[in-house]
Write a protein that holds these residues in place. Sequence first.
Motif, short mmCIF file in Angstrom:
data_model
loop_
_atom_site.label_atom_id
_atom_site.label_comp_id
_atom_site.label_asym_id
_atom_site.label_seq_id
_atom_site.Cartn_x
_atom_site.Cartn_y
_atom_site.Cartn_z
N SER A 105 8.36 0.41 -11.70
CA SER A 105 8.29 0.92 -10.32
C SER A 105 8.43 -0.21 -9.30
CB SER A 105 6.98 1.69 -10.10
OG SER A 105 5.89 0.81 -9.99
N PHE A 106 8.19 -1.45 -9.74
CA PHE A 106 8.38 -2.61 -8.87
C PHE A 106 9.76 -3.23 -9.04
CE2 PHE A 106 3.86 -2.29 -8.29
CZ PHE A 106 3.65 -2.82 -7.02
N PHE A 115 1.58 -0.06 -18.60
CA PHE A 115 2.00 -1.38 -18.16
C PHE A 115 3.46 -1.39 -17.72
CE2 PHE A 115 3.66 -5.65 -19.12
CZ PHE A 115 2.73 -6.47 -18.51
N SER A 116 4.33 -0.91 -18.59
CA SER A 116 5.77 -0.98 -18.29
C SER A 116 6.16 -0.04 -17.15
CB SER A 116 6.59 -0.69 -19.54
OG SER A 116 6.32 0.60 -20.05
N SER A 117 5.48 1.08 -16.99
CA SER A 117 5.78 2.00 -15.89
C SER A 117 5.51 1.35 -14.53
CB SER A 117 4.98 3.28 -16.02
OG SER A 117 5.42 4.01 -17.14
N VAL A 163 0.85 -1.20 0.00
CA VAL A 163 0.00 0.00 0.00
C VAL A 163 0.88 1.25 0.00
CG1 VAL A 163 -1.67 1.36 1.34
CG2 VAL A 163 -1.98 -1.12 1.13
N GLU A 164 1.89 1.26 0.85
CA GLU A 164 2.80 2.41 0.91
C GLU A 164 3.52 2.60 -0.42
OE1 GLU A 164 5.46 1.87 4.23
OE2 GLU A 164 3.78 1.60 5.62
N ARG A 165 4.01 1.51 -1.01
CA ARG A 165 4.74 1.58 -2.29
C ARG A 165 3.84 2.13 -3.40
NH1 ARG A 165 7.33 -3.75 -4.77
NH2 ARG A 165 9.12 -3.21 -3.50
#
Length: 180
Positions: A127-128, A121-123, A35-37
């Motif tokens: 980010s992960f 999608f790629s963004s 949730v924070e991420r």
Amino acid sequence: MVSDFRKKKLLHVFTAFFDTNANGSIDKKDFELAVERIGKMRGWAPSDAKYKSVEVTLMKIWDGLQSGADADKDGQVTTDEWFAMWDSYPSSASEWQNQYCKFVFDLEDASDDGSIDSEEFSSVYASFGLNKDEAVAAFQKMAKGKSSVSWAEFQELFKEYFSSDDVNAPGNGVFGKTSY
């Protein structure tokens, strides 16, 4: 019995998206960190309505995952419990799995237009911590040459990801990778 190929895909989702604190199991803290991420990725403060909505949704998903997979009821889902839970999917799909599918789609559909494009999608996968170029390639594979993927298409691709042993299945790209 889950095949070795499916185990590789399942392990990718387990480690990249669920076990956010990288301790080898999934627990409620992983969902709190997620949730924070996501809030940080989208620029939402904990007091924002969207942040709170993500929090409520992810806690429902955690509750469903825990009740369906935590066989020894210790508050954690191990990789063995994770694999066992997915063994009979999609014939035994749980409500939390359907909620998770919708959550992933909504997270990727940043423009909220009802479809996902390559950049959205790629963004998300970048980010992960995944390779953005590989995520673009994964999107191209899953979109089968089209510029976007609709909600209806995504649902089928999601099912394919978790259930198919076909290494060439378009659904294998759903979580931002091209090979396992």
